[in-house]
Design a protein around this motif. Structure first.
Motif, PDB file in Angstrom:
ATOM      1  N   THR A  61       0.589  -1.072  -0.565  1.00  0.00           N
ATOM      2  CA  THR A  61       0.168  -0.329  -0.290  1.00  0.00           C
ATOM      3  C   THR A  61       0.798   1.534  -0.109  1.00  0.00           C
ATOM      4  OG1 THR A  61      -1.348  -0.863   1.328  1.00  0.00           O
ATOM      5  CG2 THR A  61      -1.632   1.486   1.787  1.00  0.00           C
ATOM      6  N   ALA A  62       0.747   1.729  -0.186  1.00  0.00           N
ATOM      7  CA  ALA A  62       2.057   3.121  -1.146  1.00  0.00           C
ATOM      8  C   ALA A  62       1.059   4.845  -0.187  1.00  0.00           C
ATOM      9  CB  ALA A  62       1.681   3.793  -2.351  1.00  0.00           C
ATOM     10  N   GLU A  63      -0.357   4.541  -0.425  1.00  0.00           N
ATOM     11  CA  GLU A  63      -1.143   5.836   1.173  1.00  0.00           C
ATOM     12  C   GLU A  63      -0.864   6.066   2.598  1.00  0.00           C
ATOM     13  OE1 GLU A  63      -2.580   3.524  -1.295  1.00  0.00           O
ATOM     14  OE2 GLU A  63      -2.350   5.052  -3.288  1.00  0.00           O
ATOM     15  N   ALA A  64       0.168   6.653   2.600  1.00  0.00           N
ATOM     16  CA  ALA A  64       0.228   7.359   3.700  1.00  0.00           C
ATOM     17  C   ALA A  64      -1.177   7.438   4.648  1.00  0.00           C
ATOM     18  CB  ALA A  64       1.405   8.769   3.897  1.00  0.00           C
ATOM     19  N   THR A  65      -1.023   7.574   5.508  1.00  0.00           N
ATOM     20  CA  THR A  65      -3.004   8.548   6.844  1.00  0.00           C
ATOM     21  C   THR A  65      -1.833   9.482   7.072  1.00  0.00           C
ATOM     22  OG1 THR A  65      -3.065   6.471   7.515  1.00  0.00           O
ATOM     23  CG2 THR A  65      -4.065   8.020   8.331  1.00  0.00           C
ATOM     24  N   THR A  66      -2.908  10.810   6.483  1.00  0.00           N
ATOM     25  CA  THR A  66      -2.538  11.968   6.357  1.00  0.00           C
ATOM     26  C   THR A  66      -2.408  12.366   7.804  1.00  0.00           C
ATOM     27  OG1 THR A  66      -3.452  12.138   4.504  1.00  0.00           O
ATOM     28  CG2 THR A  66      -2.340  14.304   5.223  1.00  0.00           C
ATOM     29  N   LEU A  67      -1.456  14.169   8.305  1.00  0.00           N
ATOM     30  CA  LEU A  67      -1.201  14.098   9.698  1.00  0.00           C
ATOM     31  C   LEU A  67      -3.084  14.541  10.165  1.00  0.00           C
ATOM     32  CD1 LEU A  67       0.702  14.525  12.070  1.00  0.00           C
ATOM     33  CD2 LEU A  67       1.042  16.686  11.091  1.00  0.00           C
ATOM     34  N   HIS A  68      -3.313  14.564  11.008  1.00  0.00           N
ATOM     35  CA  HIS A  68      -4.377  14.358  11.344  1.00  0.00           C
ATOM     36  C   HIS A  68      -4.879  14.042  13.066  1.00  0.00           C
ATOM     37  CE1 HIS A  68      -5.329  10.327  11.373  1.00  0.00           C
ATOM     38  NE2 HIS A  68      -6.265  10.505  11.980  1.00  0.00           N
ATOM     39  N   GLN A  69      -6.004  15.283  13.215  1.00  0.00           N
ATOM     40  CA  GLN A  69      -6.304  15.033  13.999  1.00  0.00           C
ATOM     41  C   GLN A  69      -7.789  14.552  14.982  1.00  0.00           C
ATOM     42  OE1 GLN A  69      -8.118  18.699  16.402  1.00  0.00           O
ATOM     43  NE2 GLN A  69      -6.518  18.506  18.368  1.00  0.00           N
ATOM     44  N   ASP A  70      -7.709  13.568  15.305  1.00  0.00           N
ATOM     45  CA  ASP A  70      -9.987  12.724  15.782  1.00  0.00           C
ATOM     46  C   ASP A  70     -10.923  13.552  15.921  1.00  0.00           C
ATOM     47  OD1 ASP A  70      -8.371  10.684  14.874  1.00  0.00           O
ATOM     48  OD2 ASP A  70      -8.257   9.252  16.691  1.00  0.00           O
ATOM     49  N   LEU A  71     -10.183  14.810  17.012  1.00  0.00           N
ATOM     50  CA  LEU A  71     -11.499  15.488  17.578  1.00  0.00           C
ATOM     51  C   LEU A  71     -12.078  16.643  16.494  1.00  0.00           C
ATOM     52  CD1 LEU A  71     -12.455  16.673  19.852  1.00  0.00           C
ATOM     53  CD2 LEU A  71     -10.563  18.170  20.171  1.00  0.00           C
ATOM     54  N   GLY A  72     -11.155  16.585  15.242  1.00  0.00           N
ATOM     55  CA  GLY A  72     -12.191  17.589  14.058  1.00  0.00           C
ATOM     56  C   GLY A  72     -12.984  16.313  13.306  1.00  0.00           C
ATOM     57  N   TYR A  73     -13.313  15.569  13.679  1.00  0.00           N
ATOM     58  CA  TYR A  73     -14.058  14.075  12.869  1.00  0.00           C
ATOM     59  C   TYR A  73     -15.135  14.429  13.980  1.00  0.00           C
ATOM     60  CZ  TYR A  73     -10.518  13.691   9.642  1.00  0.00           C
ATOM     61  OH  TYR A  73      -8.787  13.703   8.771  1.00  0.00           O
ATOM     62  N   PHE A  74     -14.511  14.040  15.063  1.00  0.00           N
ATOM     63  CA  PHE A  74     -15.749  13.609  16.260  1.00  0.00           C
ATOM     64  C   PHE A  74     -16.649  15.289  16.718  1.00  0.00           C
ATOM     65  CE2 PHE A  74     -12.463  10.417  18.995  1.00  0.00           C
ATOM     66  CZ  PHE A  74     -12.427   9.591  16.992  1.00  0.00           C
ATOM     67  N   HIS A  75     -17.765  14.930  16.600  1.00  0.00           N
ATOM     68  CA  HIS A  75     -18.998  15.609  17.080  1.00  0.00           C
ATOM     69  C   HIS A  75     -18.859  15.922  18.326  1.00  0.00           C
ATOM     70  CE1 HIS A  75     -20.180  15.465  12.786  1.00  0.00           C
ATOM     71  NE2 HIS A  75     -19.998  14.732  13.244  1.00  0.00           N
ATOM     72  N   LEU A  76     -17.915  16.470  18.679  1.00  0.00           N
ATOM     73  CA  LEU A  76     -17.417  16.329  20.461  1.00  0.00           C
ATOM     74  C   LEU A  76     -16.823  17.387  20.780  1.00  0.00           C
ATOM     75  CD1 LEU A  76     -17.091  12.047  20.875  1.00  0.00           C
ATOM     76  CD2 LEU A  76     -18.508  13.471  21.406  1.00  0.00           C
ATOM     77  N   THR A  77     -16.977  17.652  22.060  1.00  0.00           N
ATOM     78  CA  THR A  77     -16.273  18.368  22.953  1.00  0.00           C
ATOM     79  C   THR A  77     -15.940  18.011  24.251  1.00  0.00           C
ATOM     80  OG1 THR A  77     -15.317  20.628  23.370  1.00  0.00           O
ATOM     81  CG2 THR A  77     -17.382  20.534  23.471  1.00  0.00           C
ATOM     82  N   GLY A  78     -14.723  18.473  24.822  1.00  0.00           N
ATOM     83  CA  GLY A  78     -14.213  17.999  25.860  1.00  0.00           C
ATOM     84  C   GLY A  78     -13.083  17.346  26.260  1.00  0.00           C
ATOM     85  N   ASP A  79     -12.903  17.306  27.417  1.00  0.00           N
ATOM     86  CA  ASP A  79     -11.209  16.669  27.307  1.00  0.00           C
ATOM     87  C   ASP A  79     -10.859  14.870  27.190  1.00  0.00           C
ATOM     88  OD1 ASP A  79      -8.417  16.913  27.676  1.00  0.00           O
ATOM     89  OD2 ASP A  79      -8.016  16.302  30.239  1.00  0.00           O
ATOM     90  N   ARG A  80     -11.796  14.429  27.938  1.00  0.00           N
ATOM     91  CA  ARG A  80     -12.572  12.486  28.353  1.00  0.00           C
ATOM     92  C   ARG A  80     -12.835  11.859  26.761  1.00  0.00           C
ATOM     93  NH1 ARG A  80     -13.728  14.521  33.359  1.00  0.00           N
ATOM     94  NH2 ARG A  80     -12.609  13.788  35.066  1.00  0.00           N
ATOM     95  N   ILE A  81     -11.601  12.167  25.856  1.00  0.00           N
ATOM     96  CA  ILE A  81     -11.781  11.337  24.205  1.00  0.00           C
ATOM     97  C   ILE A  81     -10.943  10.987  24.428  1.00  0.00           C
ATOM     98  CG2 ILE A  81     -13.264  12.280  22.136  1.00  0.00           C
ATOM     99  CD1 ILE A  81     -13.888  14.556  22.982  1.00  0.00           C
ATOM    100  N   CYS A  82     -11.038   9.006  23.706  1.00  0.00           N
ATOM    101  CA  CYS A  82      -9.777   8.499  22.802  1.00  0.00           C
ATOM    102  C   CYS A  82     -10.353   8.217  22.117  1.00  0.00           C
ATOM    103  CB  CYS A  82      -9.067   8.337  24.328  1.00  0.00           C
ATOM    104  SG  CYS A  82      -9.315   6.358  25.083  1.00  0.00           S
ATOM    105  N   THR A  83      -9.270   7.113  21.592  1.00  0.00           N
ATOM    106  CA  THR A  83      -9.252   5.955  20.006  1.00  0.00           C
ATOM    107  C   THR A  83      -8.262   5.065  21.027  1.00  0.00           C
ATOM    108  OG1 THR A  83      -9.815   7.362  18.800  1.00  0.00           O
ATOM    109  CG2 THR A  83      -8.176   5.430  17.949  1.00  0.00           C
TER     110      THR A  83
END
Ligand SMILES: O=C(O)CCC(=O)C(=O)O
Length: 292
Positions: A126-148
């Motif tokens: 597979t040639a594709e890299a996963t681009t630098l990103h932050q999950d929070l921008g995709y999640f419809h959530l706000t707050g501190d206690r959120i993890c992957t």
């Protein structure tokens, strides 16, 4: 479908909790019983064989970049989301495996809700890299206690597409604009601060060589990316399960992939606290499942 066991092979240590708080990521070696990896093998295979369930990210990358897909390309990056909503095997993994208790320990939470799961397979070549990103921008959530929680089904190292995490980036206070995951082009209509330029040799980047049974957990605000799979024979199969804890609120983010429980289809609105809901169920409570 009942799962094998909710007990991790060992507790999360105080040092691991401190590392997660400090760095926004922690590698937990040998914590997930092998039965859970076995449990995921067939469901992952079924998911990636079904183009309705998983997206061919290799083809998506070609479409977004405008460069036609090379017919000689062998490897594919296949990715899907919210498998738990329609597949009981993914649901039991996300809700009854040791992962919710691990998230509860790391987030110092009283209760844990399931937010989402993802299949992330990079076949050999597979040639594709996963681009630098932050999950929070995709999640419809706000707050501190959120993890992957990132769960490898194969041994993974730099060559086969280990995830790289920008240590400390979870403390920036920024919400970054989501991108296409295989291109740094932002999702149309999305909002947030641009992703910073980070070079491969940035000393803040950390990658782990992992084995099945290990789990890597990152904070939703931690910037991360992953390499291509340069191996000609070793697969890189992984499942991510994303959790949130108490103190988190819903925040419907423009341009981010939608959830059925948000408007216009659902009843959950921005500003609502995350409470037990079919779209975001409670899967662990400290009183009944604490590992420490
Ligand atoms: O597995 C990958 O390539 C990326 C994983 C990731 O970004 C995630 O699970 O949040």
């Amino acid at each position: 479908m009942p799962g094998p066991t909710a007990h991790p092979l060992r507790p999360v240590t105080a040092d691991e909790v401190a590392a997660f708080e400090r760095d926004g990521v922690v590698h937990l070696p040998a914590i997930l019983p092998a039965v859970w990896i076995d449990h995921l093998v067939d469901p992952v295979e079924a998911a990636i064989a079904d183009p309705v369930v998983t997206t061919d990210m290799t083809a998506l990358q070609a479409a977004v970049s405008g460069i036609p897909l090379d017919p000689d390309k062998t490897g594919r990056f296949l990715s899907g989301v919210d498998h738990w909503l329609h597949d009981p095997a993914f649901a039991s993994f996300a809700t009854t495996s040791p992962l919710p208790a691990i998230a509860g320990a790391l987030l110092d939470a009283e209760r844990i809700h399931l937010y989402e799961d993802s299949v992330l397979v990079k076949e050999p070549g597979t040639a594709e890299a996963t681009t630098l990103h932050q999950d929070l921008g995709y999640f419809h959530l706000t707050g501190d206690r959120i993890c992957t929680t990132w769960v490898p089904l194969d041994p993974v190292d730099f060559k086969t597409g280990a995830v790289a995490y920008l240590r400390g980036s979870h403390r920036s206070g920024l919400v970054h604009r989501p991108n296409w995951f295989v291109s740094d082009e932002p999702l149309p209509g999305s909002e947030g601060v641009p992703i910073p330029e980070v070079t491969d040799d940035d000393p803040r980047l950390v990658r782990y060589t992992v084995q099945p049974g290990d789990v890597v957990v990152h904070h939703a605000a931690t910037l991360h990316c992953a390499g291509p799979n340069r191996s000609s024979s070793t697969r890189r199969r992984a499942v991510s399960v994303r959790y949130c804890g108490d103190g988190v609120h819903h925040l419907v983010r423009a341009g981010a992939p939608t959830k059925a429980h948000h408007p216009p289809h659902g009843d959950v609105r921005s500003g609502d606290p995350v409470v037990d809901h079919p779209g975001c169920p409670v899967v662990w409570e400290r009183t009944i499942g604490s590992t420490r």
